[in-house]
Design an enzyme around this catalytic site. Structure first.
Site, PDB file in Angstrom:
ATOM      1  N   THR A 294       0.857  -1.189   0.000  1.00 51.80           N
ATOM      2  CA  THR A 294       0.000   0.000   0.000  1.00 51.80           C
ATOM      3  C   THR A 294       0.889   1.234   0.000  1.00 51.80           C
ATOM      4  O   THR A 294       1.957   1.226   0.601  1.00 51.80           O
ATOM      5  CB  THR A 294      -0.823  -0.002   1.302  1.00 51.80           C
ATOM      6  OG1 THR A 294      -1.697  -1.118   1.268  1.00 51.80           O
ATOM      7  CG2 THR A 294      -1.615   1.272   1.481  1.00 51.80           C
TER       8      THR A 294
ATOM      9  N   GLY B 216      -0.457  -1.888   6.308  1.00 49.51           N
ATOM     10  CA  GLY B 216      -0.260  -3.112   7.074  1.00 49.51           C
ATOM     11  C   GLY B 216      -1.506  -3.980   7.022  1.00 49.51           C
ATOM     12  O   GLY B 216      -2.279  -3.914   6.076  1.00 49.51           O
TER      13      GLY B 216
ATOM     14  N   VAL C  36     -12.539  -4.973   1.945  1.00 50.96           N
ATOM     15  CA  VAL C  36     -11.919  -3.655   1.962  1.00 50.96           C
ATOM     16  C   VAL C  36     -11.077  -3.540   3.229  1.00 50.96           C
ATOM     17  O   VAL C  36     -11.497  -3.958   4.298  1.00 50.96           O
ATOM     18  CB  VAL C  36     -13.010  -2.560   1.925  1.00 50.96           C
ATOM     19  CG1 VAL C  36     -12.429  -1.188   2.205  1.00 50.96           C
ATOM     20  CG2 VAL C  36     -13.701  -2.573   0.574  1.00 50.96           C
TER      21      VAL C  36
END
Lengths: 283, 283
Positions: free
Chosen positions: A162, A213, A191
């Protein structure tokens, strides 16, 4: 400050060439953001520019280079927040938007809403001129291979890669943003924390935080906002607040990951409890 | 003494009591009484607060009196899109769903996500599919979108903005706190728009160390303000009594951003707070 993902990217397993590539990708993104700040643009512009650069880079799990879900598709999430007004925008489960962070900003600035998902988000973004692409645009061989492996094992893989950014501009305004392709082999429209204000992204007048994370834990622990709340209500520094949340609270809960943050004085914090988070900053 | 308490709400907003006939007001109050009794019965037998919260919300999802489950308002495309979240305070596990179209009891779907998956949030079609695979009751659009006659009355007086989100917080005999929220969102919302109801930290939060919270109101504001979690943070970090914390947040995070809404809160000692700044919240 920007980050390129915490999690299972153990530095030891990367060849020096690969590592160089990641660093190069990060540098480009940092410079993109820094240029905006130098031009006197806002923290919001800087965050958007950095994340856009990371989304365009195929190495990170955001935009191009995003991981594949259980159906072999890319489903992306992103959020952005403006600390000075506490306005925010977020998109989740989008498949045709080239730069989800741009769509998140559009939700924030061009709609009455804060969060939009799926087809509705795609249609809105198209209407306001956000670039759409064929879903195949996001494909990279590396991620597809990971998907095939996960499919073999019928096993989701830990989320990684991410991207995020936080910035402080010359006017003293803070912004934060996060963007991701989520978790390899995720199912059922899963999600994570990246598009959740308060979990993966948060900014106010005191600080800005972007997280990466094990998304589920970051949601349950309301990580980004908890750091800001501790700063404000316990009267402690950003670094202390971040350590309390990432190194104690998250670990107690069982979650891996980290955050980047910046406060209104320009202090930078990078705290993570996992093996290797690619990150960098420019002051 | 009281070892278990419960609080439910049936939506803040322009349900101006003056506009309602006695008949309609009675309907709401009777239903809420029934809901409270259902929850109380579970708690009185030593049942978990999580089950009580789910059962109460199910009852409200089963009636068209509230904007949740049956009775959900429609979006800009004429379809119901429902959101819900539930959280338990002991392990701080949570389950959230958004953009659900087929499942009769979105709160039960959220609970399944929490208990039967490693995830916290499932959105859109994937969430519906997971619900179907889990054996939850489904329904067609016609079931959800039953328009009671008095909604036309309300619609005329509110220029199309309707609120009626439902929620519940409870503490059981073991001191475990749970909170839940369920909604159909705002009338005529853009397809894909998600409010605060399925967002942990915004519309729902529970932590045995602090409190359980459920909110209703203009979702966008509650997301930006990370309202539910802020109350818990003030309670924990500033040692504010629950009513003060709730009032402070309503003022500083909701009103100051131009928002309207209501909050129910229950702290670990069983103290209850109900605060709202709209004309009438059924609770």
């Amino acid at each position: 400050v920007i980050h390129g993902g915490a999690g299972t990217m153990a530095k030891a397993s990367l060849t020096p060439e690969k590592e160089k590539e990641y660093k190069a990708g990060l540098s480009i993104a940092l410079i993109a953001g820094f240029e905006k700040l130098k031009e006197g643009k806002s923290a919001l512009d800087a965050v958007e520019a950095s994340i856009k650069a990371l989304e365009d880079c195929p190495l990170f799990n955001a935009g191009k280079g995003a991981v594949f879900n259980a159906e072999g598709k890319n489903e992306l999430d992103a959020s952005i927040m403006d600390g000075s007004t506490q306005k925010a925008g977020s998109v989740a489960c989008v498949t045709t938007i080239k730069n989800p962070i741009l769509a998140a900003r559009a939700v924030m600035e061009k709609s009455e809403h804060v969060m939009m998902i799926s087809t509705g988000a795609e249609q809105f973004s198209q209407k306001v001129g956000i670039e759409q692409v064929d879903p195949s645009y996001f494909y990279t061989e590396q991620r597809y291979k990971s998907y095939l492996e996960a499919k073999e094992e019928q096993q989701k893989k830990k989320p990684l890669g991410t991207v995020g950014a936080v910035a402080l501009d010359k006017y003293g305004n803070i912004a934060a943003g996060t963007s991701t392709g989520g978790m390899t082999y995720k199912k059922y429209g899963r999600v994570g924390d990246s598009p959740i204000i308060g979990a993966g992204t948060y900014a106010n007048k005191l600080c800005g935080v972007s997280a990466t994370g094990d998304g589920e834990y970051f949601i349950r622990a309301v990580v980004a906002h908890d750091i800001a709340a501790r700063m404000e209500y316990k009267n402690i520094s950003l670094e202390e607040a971040a350590k309390e949340v990432v190194l104690k609270k998250l670990i107690d809960l069982g979650g891996e990951g980290g955050i980047i943050g910046v406060d209104k004085l320009g202090n930078v914090s990078q705290v993570f409890n996992s093996e290797g988070m690619y990150r960098g900053y420019i002051k | 003494g009281d070892v278990y308490k419960r609080q439910i709400h049936g939506g803040a907003g322009p349900i101006v009591r003056a506009l309602m006939t006695k008949e309609i007001e009675d309907m709401y109050n009777n239903k809420l009484k029934e809901v409270l009794e259902r929850g109380y019965n579970i708690l009185a037998k030593g049942g978990p607060s999580l089950d009580a919260v789910e059962a109460c919300i199910n009852l409200m999802e089963d009636t068209s009196l509230f904007d949740a489950g049956k009775g959900a308002v429609i979006n800009s495309k004429g379809e119901p899109e429902m959101d819900a979240s539930i959280m338990e305070g002991k392990m701080r596990k949570a389950g959230c769903v958004a953009g659900v179209k087929k499942i009769r009891h979105p709160i039960s779907l959220a609970k399944k996500v929490m208990e039967n998956t490693r995830h916290v949030m499932l959105f859109g079609e994937g969430a519906d599919n997971f619900g179907v695979e889990s054996g939850l009751a489904t329904a067609t659009k016609e079931y959800f979108v039953e328009e009671p006659r008095y909604w036309e009355l309300l619609e005329k007086s509110n220029k199309g903005k309707l609120l009626g989100t439902v929620g519940a917080v409870a503490i059981d005999i073991n001191g475990n706190i749970s909170a839940g929220t369920s909604t159909g969102g705002t009338l005529n919302k853009m397809q894909g728009r998600v409010g605060d109801s399925p967002i942990i930290g915004a519309g729902t939060y529970a932590d045995n160390n602090t409190c359980g919270i459920s909110c209703t109101g203009l979702g966008e504001i509650f997301i930006r303000g990370v309202v539910a979690h802020t109350i818990s943070a003030l309670y924990e970090y500033k040692k504010m009594p629950i009513e003060d914390a709730a009032k402070t947040v309503l003022k500083e995070k909701v009103e100051s951003l131009g928002g309207e809404g209501g909050i129910i809160a229950l702290d670990k000692d069983g103290n209850i707070a109900i605060v709202y700044n709209t004309k009438g919240m059924f609770r």
